[in-house]
Write a protein that holds these residues in place. Structure first.
Motif, PDB file in Angstrom:
ATOM      1  N   UNK A 186     -38.077  13.183   3.573  1.00 44.87           N
ATOM      2  CA  UNK A 186     -39.495  12.976   3.898  1.00 44.87           C
ATOM      3  C   UNK A 186     -39.934  11.622   3.344  1.00 44.87           C
ATOM      4  N   UNK A 187     -40.787  10.911   4.090  1.00 48.61           N
ATOM      5  CA  UNK A 187     -41.252   9.601   3.617  1.00 48.61           C
ATOM      6  C   UNK A 187     -42.240   9.715   2.459  1.00 48.61           C
ATOM      7  N   UNK A 188     -42.921  10.846   2.361  1.00 43.36           N
ATOM      8  CA  UNK A 188     -43.778  11.098   1.194  1.00 43.36           C
ATOM      9  C   UNK A 188     -45.213  10.616   1.305  1.00 43.36           C
ATOM     10  N   UNK A 194     -51.994  13.438  -1.101  1.00 42.58           N
ATOM     11  CA  UNK A 194     -52.458  14.743  -1.596  1.00 42.58           C
ATOM     12  C   UNK A 194     -52.434  14.803  -3.126  1.00 42.58           C
ATOM     13  N   UNK A 195     -51.894  13.771  -3.752  1.00 37.78           N
ATOM     14  CA  UNK A 195     -52.041  13.656  -5.201  1.00 37.78           C
ATOM     15  C   UNK A 195     -50.822  13.983  -6.034  1.00 37.78           C
ATOM     16  N   UNK A 196     -49.644  14.196  -5.406  1.00 34.63           N
ATOM     17  CA  UNK A 196     -48.445  14.525  -6.198  1.00 34.63           C
ATOM     18  C   UNK A 196     -47.644  13.239  -6.406  1.00 34.63           C
ATOM     19  N   UNK A 197     -48.110  12.404  -7.313  1.00 28.85           N
ATOM     20  CA  UNK A 197     -47.512  11.078  -7.466  1.00 28.85           C
ATOM     21  C   UNK A 197     -46.068  11.160  -7.977  1.00 28.85           C
ATOM     22  N   UNK A 198     -45.765  12.174  -8.779  1.00 29.70           N
ATOM     23  CA  UNK A 198     -44.402  12.305  -9.295  1.00 29.70           C
ATOM     24  C   UNK A 198     -43.416  12.606  -8.179  1.00 29.70           C
ATOM     25  N   UNK A 199     -43.789  13.543  -7.315  1.00 30.75           N
ATOM     26  CA  UNK A 199     -42.910  13.893  -6.194  1.00 30.75           C
ATOM     27  C   UNK A 199     -42.790  12.710  -5.236  1.00 30.75           C
ATOM     28  N   UNK A 200     -43.885  11.987  -5.042  1.00 27.96           N
ATOM     29  CA  UNK A 200     -43.825  10.821  -4.158  1.00 27.96           C
ATOM     30  C   UNK A 200     -42.859   9.784  -4.726  1.00 27.96           C
ATOM     31  N   UNK A 201     -42.937   9.569  -6.021  1.00 31.79           N
ATOM     32  CA  UNK A 201     -42.043   8.591  -6.660  1.00 31.79           C
ATOM     33  C   UNK A 201     -40.585   8.984  -6.416  1.00 31.79           C
ATOM     34  N   UNK A 202     -40.316  10.279  -6.561  1.00 35.69           N
ATOM     35  CA  UNK A 202     -38.955  10.767  -6.344  1.00 35.69           C
ATOM     36  C   UNK A 202     -38.515  10.506  -4.898  1.00 35.69           C
ATOM     37  N   UNK A 203     -39.397  10.828  -3.942  1.00 31.94           N
ATOM     38  CA  UNK A 203     -39.057  10.642  -2.527  1.00 31.94           C
ATOM     39  C   UNK A 203     -38.863   9.167  -2.199  1.00 31.94           C
ATOM     40  N   UNK A 204     -39.758   8.341  -2.724  1.00 32.47           N
ATOM     41  CA  UNK A 204     -39.647   6.903  -2.448  1.00 32.47           C
ATOM     42  C   UNK A 204     -38.325   6.368  -3.008  1.00 32.47           C
ATOM     43  N   UNK A 205     -38.019   6.746  -4.225  1.00 30.39           N
ATOM     44  CA  UNK A 205     -36.778   6.241  -4.831  1.00 30.39           C
ATOM     45  C   UNK A 205     -35.551   6.769  -4.091  1.00 30.39           C
ATOM     46  N   UNK A 225     -47.934   7.164   9.539  1.00 23.25           N
ATOM     47  CA  UNK A 225     -48.036   7.556   8.133  1.00 23.25           C
ATOM     48  C   UNK A 225     -46.806   7.058   7.363  1.00 23.25           C
ATOM     49  N   UNK A 226     -45.631   7.182   7.972  1.00 21.75           N
ATOM     50  CA  UNK A 226     -44.421   6.626   7.350  1.00 21.75           C
ATOM     51  C   UNK A 226     -44.502   5.103   7.330  1.00 21.75           C
ATOM     52  N   UNK A 227     -45.006   4.540   8.403  1.00 20.79           N
ATOM     53  CA  UNK A 227     -45.213   3.087   8.497  1.00 20.79           C
ATOM     54  C   UNK A 227     -46.032   2.602   7.304  1.00 20.79           C
ATOM     55  N   UNK A 228     -47.061   3.365   6.970  1.00 27.13           N
ATOM     56  CA  UNK A 228     -47.923   3.019   5.836  1.00 27.13           C
ATOM     57  C   UNK A 228     -47.160   3.109   4.516  1.00 27.13           C
ATOM     58  N   UNK A 229     -46.454   4.219   4.326  1.00 23.33           N
ATOM     59  CA  UNK A 229     -45.750   4.413   3.053  1.00 23.33           C
ATOM     60  C   UNK A 229     -44.697   3.325   2.840  1.00 23.33           C
ATOM     61  N   UNK A 230     -43.917   3.050   3.872  1.00 26.28           N
ATOM     62  CA  UNK A 230     -42.833   2.068   3.728  1.00 26.28           C
ATOM     63  C   UNK A 230     -43.386   0.659   3.480  1.00 26.28           C
ATOM     64  N   UNK A 231     -44.425   0.328   4.198  1.00 31.42           N
ATOM     65  CA  UNK A 231     -44.977  -1.038   4.091  1.00 31.42           C
ATOM     66  C   UNK A 231     -45.756  -1.260   2.806  1.00 31.42           C
ATOM     67  N   UNK A 232     -46.602  -0.276   2.478  1.00 30.11           N
ATOM     68  CA  UNK A 232     -47.561  -0.533   1.411  1.00 30.11           C
ATOM     69  C   UNK A 232     -47.178   0.064   0.071  1.00 30.11           C
ATOM     70  N   UNK A 233     -46.447   1.138   0.064  1.00 24.69           N
ATOM     71  CA  UNK A 233     -46.168   1.836  -1.198  1.00 24.69           C
ATOM     72  C   UNK A 233     -44.752   1.607  -1.705  1.00 24.69           C
ATOM     73  N   UNK A 278     -56.802   1.153  10.835  1.00 25.31           N
ATOM     74  CA  UNK A 278     -57.532   0.741   9.621  1.00 25.31           C
ATOM     75  C   UNK A 278     -56.598   0.456   8.447  1.00 25.31           C
ATOM     76  N   UNK A 279     -55.579   1.293   8.250  1.00 27.95           N
ATOM     77  CA  UNK A 279     -54.676   1.060   7.114  1.00 27.95           C
ATOM     78  C   UNK A 279     -53.621  -0.005   7.426  1.00 27.95           C
ATOM     79  N   UNK A 280     -53.172  -0.048   8.673  1.00 27.12           N
ATOM     80  CA  UNK A 280     -52.069  -0.947   9.019  1.00 27.12           C
ATOM     81  C   UNK A 280     -52.514  -2.246   9.671  1.00 27.12           C
ATOM     82  N   UNK A 281     -53.767  -2.306  10.072  1.00 25.07           N
ATOM     83  CA  UNK A 281     -54.273  -3.533  10.688  1.00 25.07           C
ATOM     84  C   UNK A 281     -53.742  -3.771  12.099  1.00 25.07           C
TER      85      UNK A 281
END
Lengths: 386, 460
Positions: A186-188, A194-205, A225-233, A278-281
């Motif tokens: 999952x891109x996370x 939704x506020x689970x920053x620890x799980x997101x960190x794990x998924x991103x890594x 949504x994945x486009x946003x996560x990959x580009x910005x986070x 709005x998020x991706x321009x």
């Protein structure tokens, strides 16, 4: 809480809940609930009150925070210099709730499903590539692009159709691409909002490590949504990849002459996905696809681009359904806005929007008068001669 | 309490009633400095009939009732002083009628000024109303209820003077129409040539009834609009400058601002002159006339026109003027409040000097702003202070400065605009006793149980 020092600066003037011309309220939860507490200013004041111990973390408070679609309308229209941080503030408050262990049950269940199964559908990873069973789509093995499909495109019936259409177009254009299939995590993006920053960190890594191991440098995403996560986070975790939404790829392929759309006669309108627009321009790439299809007449809704009303699926609401689908929910208002244009097809560029708006059409009793199609599907149909 | 919630839910539907801590917290305060007081219930009606049913319920149960628009008065007028029901009117946001030939619109009681502004821009480009500088969320009904001002106030008076009819739910639950609409479906006059009963409701902050429909006059919208700024370093010249400018009858709107920061504005009084026209010739003629009107001040070197850059023009010509709201964040503190008395324009110098004095005394950042009303019969002078909501000491100093400004304004013959409870009290104490008694009799006649926005206009 991160950004706590900004909360008191909200004047609750209400510019955040409008469109730019003030013609309509445009904050999805405010459109539905109509209590000022559900507008961005209300959330700002209530988060501050919660941190100061003036109100509790109640079910109502959770509903107020988790019905936010993180659509970014407030960021566009707030009058103050801290507007860029508004969505970040709401996410930070959710993080604070998650850390405190009191969150709405659907949000808890979403985190559990991602944590245990790697997807929100509680389905096995082995099914992740079944959408491509009848297509000559190859596993990723050093091709130019990784086509990242995401959870909705992999498991949701509506999303799978869009993934198939996009893949067919990529194949026709001769794009060198592969998919991860059951190896795709999952891109996370929704985990983070939704506020689970620890799980997101794990998924991103995890994703970044996998992409690096496979030599991925360029990614095409199905889902904004994945486009946003990959580009910005992901860059904050060392994940620097060239990331494109599929609409950007098709727009370029059409411009270069590598894709030549066929005829498709239809009057259509376009719904901007928040995480692409709005998020991706990116407002023009999907429209470029539509304009390039002979026979397509594109008519804009009054609320378009930065003024578009969110379908209500953002911020995790697609999965948690906290914003709901009742009469004045944003998805139902949005299909009414689409109908006003006289369009027969409501075109989207996001599998989550597709599902939300298709359900809204059914709920509004508009079957037969309005249908939803993804821009990738419309392009596919034109190329197939339908 | 639960039975009241159920009764209210039976009227407006369960999703539109709340007795939750979150709504009680938020609707118990406004962005200004008045003490909070929570309502017991917040209700979002959608129709006149629902409001009538709520009012009858409140009457039976003797529950206070506070109608609310966007809650932007800053002076606590919709803080429910004795709890009860806050009636958030914003679901009733329809634009019911625009009569282009007779130049008026009829809107529901919760329609925002922003929505009316946008509607006219889109469908009636030759018509406009007196758009206030309050945020776009402010409602038309609340704006006229507080005798608000807007872009046409210099020409036409208070926005409440531009009302062309009212529909009101009385504290008894009865529905009453005020003005020509009481005799027909035409909303062209709020009273004349009949007795003008709109005064029973306008300026009462909901203490005598709930506005469910408002007729509002519209005016010609010209194709072009521009702004120039005349500056002088002495407040003593301002009344004379205003007299000459209003004599021309060429200005759309005239505002004055003075502020110490940024430094480019320090030490000067900026008279902002808006004008409109349908052609370049008309614009040029008006501009020339306005410039010539101030020749004497220019020749004596007591003032001059400054160059207004395109960026500044854009900010000034914005409607509603968003920059007015951003004053709240000057100290990165999210708040401002002003005492805004209505005073004769010859009191400008006194008010200006008093504001300087208060800013030094209480160590506050200030902004003086004034708007000419009805060609110079009066002006609204705002003793405006920005504050940091997270700084308790600054909040206290701001309260003291505002209180002193109010007392001063009254002492020089000013009338309070949208007065706080304290300002209402001291105004009533100073008022001719017979006038105060008349107000008391009106209030008691219309609202014998005292359920309508209690606390306001009491102590009479």
């Amino acid at each position: 809480m991160k950004y706590a020092e900004i909360l008191h600066r909200c004047f609750r003037c209400g510019y955040c809940k409008f469109t730019l011309d003030y013609e309509n309220f445009n904050c999805p939860p405010y459109r539905k609930y109509r209590f000022d507490t559900f507008a961005p200013g209300g959330r700002m004041w209530l988060i501050r009150a919660w941190l100061n111990g003036e109100i509790e973390n109640s079910e109502r408070f959770q509903e107020i925070l988790y019905s936010c679609a993180t659509c970014g309308n407030c960021v566009e229209h707030c009058a103050f210099t801290f507007r860029e941080n508004l969505v970040d503030i709401f996410i930070a408050a959710r993080e604070e709730m998650v850390n405190g262990g009191r969150i709405p049950p659907p949000v808890r269940d979403y985190f559990k499903a991602i944590s245990i199964h790697g997807n929100p559908y509680n389905l096995p990873a082995a099914q992740r590539s079944s959408w491509a069973a009848d297509l000559p789509v190859q596993p990723y093995d050093g091709q130019e692009y990784l086509f990242y499909v995401g959870c909705v495109g992999s498991y949701d019936e509506r999303g799978r159709k869009i993934a198939q259409a996009v893949s067919r177009n990529l194949i026709r254009a001769g794009v060198s691409f592969g998919i991860l299939g059951e190896r795709e995590p999952c891109d996370g993006n929704e985990v983070r909002v939704l506020g689970e920053s620890g799980l997101f960190e794990y998924l991103a890594e995890t994703n970044i490590a996998l992409f690096r191991q496979l030599g991925v440098r360029k990614i095409i995403t199905l889902d904004p949504h994945a486009f946003n996560a990959f580009r910005k986070e992901y860059p904050a975790f060392g994940g620097d990849f060239e990331v494109l939404h599929y609409s950007q790829v098709f727009s370029r392929l059409i411009e270069s002459g590598n894709l030549k759309p066929g005829n498709f006669a239809a009057r259509v309108t376009f719904h901007d996905a928040c995480y692409l627009g709005r998020h991706g321009g990116e407002y023009e790439a999907p429209r470029n696809i539509l304009r390039a299809i002979p026979g397509v007449e594109l008519v804009e809704m009054r609320q378009n681009r930065a003024n578009a009303l969110c379908c209500g699926g953002g911020g995790g609401n697609f999965f948690t359904d906290i914003l709901g689908g009742e009469g004045d929910s944003p998805s139902r208002i949005r299909v009414r806005q689409a109908l006003e244009t006289g369009a027969e097809i409501l075109v989207v560029s996001c599998p989550q929007c597709a599902k939300m708006l298709e359900d809204a059409i059914k709920a509004e009793g508009l079957d037969g008068r309005l249908t939803v199609a993804d821009a990738g599907e419309l392009l596919d149909a034109s190329l197939r001669g339908h | 309490m639960e039975s009241i919630v159920q009764a209210l839910a039976g009227i407006v539907g369960k999703p539109y009633v709340s007795a939750s801590a979150e709504e009680r917290y938020f609707y118990g305060r406004d962005p200004g400095l008045m003490p909070a007081h929570a309502p017991d219930y917040v209700v979002l009606p959608r129709s006149v009939e629902e409001i009538q049913a709520i009012v009858r319920l409140a009457g039976r149960e003797k529950i206070p009732l506070v109608p609310m628009g966007a809650g932007m008065s800053l002076s606590g007028l919709v803080i429910p002083q004795r709890g009860g029901i806050v009636l958030d009117m914003k679901r009733m946001d329809g634009i019911l009628k625009v009569n282009e030939a007779a130049r008026y619109a009829v809107v529901e009681g919760g329609t925002s000024t922003g929505k009316l502004h946008a509607h006219l821009n889109r469908y009636y480009p030759r018509l406009r109303f007196s758009t206030p500088d309050s945020p776009a969320a402010a409602t038309v009904a609340a704006n006229v209820m507080i005798h608000g001002q807007g872009r046409l106030t210099q020409q036409q008076g208070f926005n409440s003077d531009m009302v062309s009819g009212l529909e009101v739910v009385l504290p008894s639950g009865e529905l009453c129409r005020i003005g020509s609409c009481a005799l027909s479906d035409d909303w062209f006059s709020k009273g004349p040539p009949l007795p003008d009963l709109s005064g029973l409701f306008l300026g009462w902050f909901g203490a005598t009834g709930i506005l469910t429909k408002v007729g509002i006059k519209l005016y010609p919208r010209k194709k072009m609009r521009d702004v120039e700024i005349f500056i002088t370093d002495s407040p003593d010249f301002v009344p004379g400058i205003l007299y000459e400018l209003t004599h021309t009858e060429m200005a759309e709107d005239i505002n004055i601002f003075a502020q110490p920061l940024p430094l480019i504005f320090s030490g000067n009084h900026h008279i902002v002159i808006y004008f409109t026209g349908d052609s370049a010739e008309e614009m040029e003629f008006k501009k020339r006339t306005l410039f010539h009107a101030l020749d004497g001040f220019i020749k004596s070197k007591d003032g001059g026109f400054m160059t207004v850059g395109e960026g500044m023009k854009k900010t000034l010509l914005d409607m509603p003027q968003r920059s007015a709201t951003t004053f709240a964040d000057v100290t990165k503190g999210g708040g401002f409040e002003y005492s805004g008395p209505i005073v004769p324009i010859d009191r400008y110098p006194q008010c200006s000097r008093k504001l300087d004095e208060l800013a030094v005394k209480y160590d506050l950042k200030y902004h003086a702003t004034a708007r000419i009303i009805d060609k110079g019969h009066a002006m609204m002078f705002a003793f405006s202070f920005t504050f940091n909501r997270a700084d308790a000491d600054m909040l206290n100093r701001t309260r003291m400065a505002l209180s002193e400004a109010s007392e001063y304004a009254l002492s020089i013959g000013g009338l309070f605009w949208k007065p706080t409870l304290d300002e209402q009290r001291i105004a009533l104490e100073k008022m001719d006793p017979q006038t105060a008694r008349l107000m008391k009799r009106i209030k008691e006649e219309l609202d014998p149980q005292g359920i309508m926005n209690p606390g306001n206009w009491e102590g009479i």
